[in-house]
Design a protein around this motif. Structure first.
Motif, mmCIF file in Angstrom:
data_model
loop_
_atom_site.group_PDB
_atom_site.id
_atom_site.type_symbol
_atom_site.label_atom_id
_atom_site.label_comp_id
_atom_site.label_asym_id
_atom_site.label_seq_id
_atom_site.Cartn_x
_atom_site.Cartn_y
_atom_site.Cartn_z
ATOM 1 N N ILE A 230 0.823 -1.210 0.000
ATOM 2 C CA ILE A 230 0.000 0.000 0.000
ATOM 3 C C ILE A 230 0.852 1.252 0.000
ATOM 4 O O ILE A 230 0.651 2.177 -0.806
ATOM 5 C CB ILE A 230 -0.961 0.014 1.201
ATOM 6 N N LEU A 231 1.823 1.329 0.911
ATOM 7 C CA LEU A 231 2.654 2.527 1.000
ATOM 8 C C LEU A 231 3.507 2.704 -0.244
ATOM 9 O O LEU A 231 3.752 3.836 -0.670
ATOM 10 C CB LEU A 231 3.534 2.456 2.249
ATOM 11 N N GLY A 232 3.940 1.611 -0.847
ATOM 12 C CA GLY A 232 4.721 1.707 -2.070
ATOM 13 C C GLY A 232 3.930 2.283 -3.222
ATOM 14 O O GLY A 232 4.423 3.120 -3.988
ATOM 15 N N ILE A 233 2.663 1.839 -3.328
ATOM 16 C CA ILE A 233 1.802 2.350 -4.408
ATOM 17 C C ILE A 233 1.418 3.804 -4.153
ATOM 18 O O ILE A 233 1.550 4.660 -5.030
ATOM 19 C CB ILE A 233 0.533 1.480 -4.540
ATOM 20 N N ARG A 234 0.949 4.098 -2.919
ATOM 21 C CA ARG A 234 0.507 5.456 -2.621
ATOM 22 C C ARG A 234 1.660 6.439 -2.598
ATOM 23 O O ARG A 234 1.480 7.631 -2.876
ATOM 24 C CB ARG A 234 -0.222 5.495 -1.276
ATOM 25 N N GLY A 235 2.859 5.954 -2.283
ATOM 26 C CA GLY A 235 4.025 6.831 -2.258
ATOM 27 C C GLY A 235 4.656 7.045 -3.619
ATOM 28 O O GLY A 235 5.637 7.785 -3.742
ATOM 29 N N PHE A 238 6.238 2.467 -6.697
ATOM 30 C CA PHE A 238 6.016 1.523 -7.789
ATOM 31 C C PHE A 238 4.537 1.478 -8.158
ATOM 32 O O PHE A 238 3.674 1.915 -7.396
ATOM 33 C CB PHE A 238 6.516 0.107 -7.459
ATOM 34 N N THR A 239 4.267 0.977 -9.354
ATOM 35 C CA THR A 239 2.903 0.824 -9.839
ATOM 36 C C THR A 239 2.279 -0.422 -9.206
ATOM 37 O O THR A 239 2.987 -1.251 -8.619
ATOM 38 C CB THR A 239 2.885 0.667 -11.366
ATOM 39 N N PRO A 240 0.944 -0.606 -9.317
ATOM 40 C CA PRO A 240 0.336 -1.827 -8.786
ATOM 41 C C PRO A 240 0.944 -3.106 -9.366
ATOM 42 O O PRO A 240 1.096 -4.097 -8.644
ATOM 43 C CB PRO A 240 -1.136 -1.675 -9.182
ATOM 44 N N THR A 241 1.272 -3.083 -10.648
ATOM 45 C CA THR A 241 1.894 -4.267 -11.247
ATOM 46 C C THR A 241 3.261 -4.519 -10.635
ATOM 47 O O THR A 241 3.612 -5.660 -10.287
ATOM 48 C CB THR A 241 2.024 -4.092 -12.766
ATOM 49 N N GLU A 242 4.050 -3.465 -10.502
ATOM 50 C CA GLU A 242 5.360 -3.609 -9.872
ATOM 51 C C GLU A 242 5.223 -4.004 -8.404
ATOM 52 O O GLU A 242 6.051 -4.750 -7.876
ATOM 53 C CB GLU A 242 6.135 -2.294 -10.005
ATOM 54 N N ALA A 243 4.138 -3.528 -7.750
ATOM 55 C CA ALA A 243 3.887 -3.926 -6.360
ATOM 56 C C ALA A 243 3.676 -5.430 -6.256
ATOM 57 O O ALA A 243 4.120 -6.064 -5.301
ATOM 58 C CB ALA A 243 2.670 -3.182 -5.819
ATOM 59 N N GLY A 244 2.972 -6.012 -7.252
ATOM 60 C CA GLY A 244 2.783 -7.455 -7.268
ATOM 61 C C GLY A 244 4.102 -8.192 -7.379
ATOM 62 O O GLY A 244 4.336 -9.197 -6.687
ATOM 63 N N ALA A 245 4.988 -7.686 -8.242
ATOM 64 C CA ALA A 245 6.303 -8.313 -8.396
ATOM 65 C C ALA A 245 7.119 -8.186 -7.115
ATOM 66 O O ALA A 245 7.796 -9.139 -6.696
ATOM 67 C CB ALA A 245 7.042 -7.670 -9.574
ATOM 68 N N VAL A 246 7.064 -7.014 -6.491
ATOM 69 C CA VAL A 246 7.774 -6.806 -5.225
ATOM 70 C C VAL A 246 7.228 -7.749 -4.154
ATOM 71 O O VAL A 246 7.994 -8.353 -3.393
ATOM 72 C CB VAL A 246 7.638 -5.333 -4.774
#
Length: 426
Positions: A230-235, A238-246
């Protein structure tokens, strides 16, 4: 309009015969092309199936699926359950509350109602039965808690809606946080009421801070994963797709190298399971997109809009009509399929009466989450039915109070938009 009636009737006939939803949607679409007064070459079918899933944001789906599989392959899932035990296991109806809280934590990673229900159900239903809980109630509790997985981010149906509607997936994820927590607390309230009414043996204990601190320390790496997403996307990291990879990489590293309880032999199975679930979801999305394209070509959105506007142009009345449509659709369609079909039909009407597209998507997803536990096609019900080996009618009776409280939550979320939208404005 005649073509639409024909294809919808044919669709429900195929579903009644037990044909899988994706295949039913494709055959209904072909029937529509054949009966249309316009010439539509059948080459359109494979073209639409492929182009509808040729989308970068949809890559988030297999990554989040894989993250969930890596968590289950190691001990991350058990550590989350251990933290839930330490947090709420001491209150009356403790195991039922643990099931719900565990499902909420799992929801912060998997994004899939069925995956969440299966993971929690395999752990908690046998334990609840041993403690004297009714088998139907145990299954209903887990199935209901599993619906939270498509409300609390990362939610696969929200990703599908974001791609279909062209709105921010990050905003959708943020809007789902408070409603997901509200639904979880409501399910806990029903758990308490049912266990007290039926006088189950599990009694109230005392909160032990030492056990809580120990469970938190043991599960910290698993518990912070939803926050990273959540913080990665809102900050804007990274994008939601990149968030999935992370998330997938993080779950692998923690399970394999920090907790050291995932074997190399578990990795191929995790990839295979994630691939199977992704294929099922994406196939449904492709088929639903084809079906929705046919309805759009037949100008059904315009006819539907004019029909609804004759009833009222008040957005609160329109929201009520939307909820009725979503609820009926959720009883028969997979959430991703319903979103892909209904969004192009109803979103223009919503925007026309001043409803925010993000809020509209959230209401749709919350409503369709109830469809996971409503007959005849409630997916979570079939998952727990297999785990608990309980009859379908007994399960329906047990799940009814949860359906009712979730409908109350739905109306609160629908008519008090601040519940969901205030976080997106911060």
């Amino acid at each position: 309009m005649t073509v639409a009636i024909v294809v919808i009737a044919f669709l429900f006939l195929l579903m009644a015969l037990g044909v899988p939803i994706a295949i039913s949607l494709i055959w209904a679409s072909i029937a529509g092309f054949v009966t249309s007064i316009y010439y539509v070459p059948l080459e359109v079918v494979p073209q639409r199936l492929l182009t509808s899933v040729d989308s970068f944001p949809l890559l988030a789906i297999p990554f989040f699926m894989l993250a969930g599989e890596f968590m289950l392959a190691g001990s991350m899932g058990q550590r989350i359950a251990g933290f839930a035990f330490a947090t709420v296991g001491w209150i009356r109806s403790g195991l039922a509350q643990v099931s719900t809280l565990t499902a909420m934590f799992f929801a912060g990673v998997s994004g899939s109602g069925a995956a969440d229900t299966a993971a929690v159900g395999k752990m908690m239903i046998p334990m609840m039965e041993k403690k004297g809980y009714d088998k139907g109630f145990a299954a209903a509790t887990v199935a209901s808690a599993g619906t939270i997985a498509i409300v609390i981010p990362p939610s696969i149906p929200m990703i599908v809606y974001g791609v279909t509607a062209g709105v921010s997936i990050g905003d959708l994820f943020t809007a789902g946080i408070v409603p997901g927590i509200l639904i979880g607390l409501s399910i806990m309230l029903v758990n308490y009421w049912v266990t007290k009414k039926n006088n189950y043996l599990e009694k109230k204990g005392t909160f032990e801070f030492v056990s809580f601190k120990k469970a938190f320390g043991e599960g910290i790496f698993a518990l912070i994963l939803p926050l990273i997403i959540i913080l990665g996307i809102r900050g804007g990291i990274f994008t939601p797709t990149e968030a999935g990879a992370v998330a997938a990489a993080y779950a692998f590293i923690v399970s394999k190298f920090i907790y050291k309880d995932m074997k190399w032999g578990d990795v191929p199975a995790a990839f295979l399971n994630a691939a199977k679930m992704t294929a099922m979801v994406v196939f449904i999305i492709a088929a639903a997109n084809l079906f929705g394209w046919l309805l759009t070509a037949e100008q059904i959105p315009q006819l539907l809009a004019s029909s609804m506007m004759t009833v009222s142009d008040n957005k609160y009345i329109i929201l009520l009509l939307f909820n009725v449509i979503f609820f009926i659709a959720g009883c028969f369609l997979n959430a991703s399929a319903a979103i892909t079909i209904l969004t192009p039909l109803l979103l223009p009407i919503a925007i026309g009466v001043g409803i925010d597209p993000v809020f509209f998507g959230l209401v749709m997803v919350v409503n369709l989450s109830i469809g996971l536990i409503t007959p005849p096609v409630g997916l979570d019900l079939f998952v727990v039915k297999g785990i608990a080996d309980v009859s379908y009618d007994r399960l329906i009776r047990a799940v009814t109070p949860f359906i009712l409280i979730m409908i109350v939550d739905l109306f609160l979320i629908t008519y008090i938009p601040q519940i969901s939208m205030f976080l997106t404005t911060l």
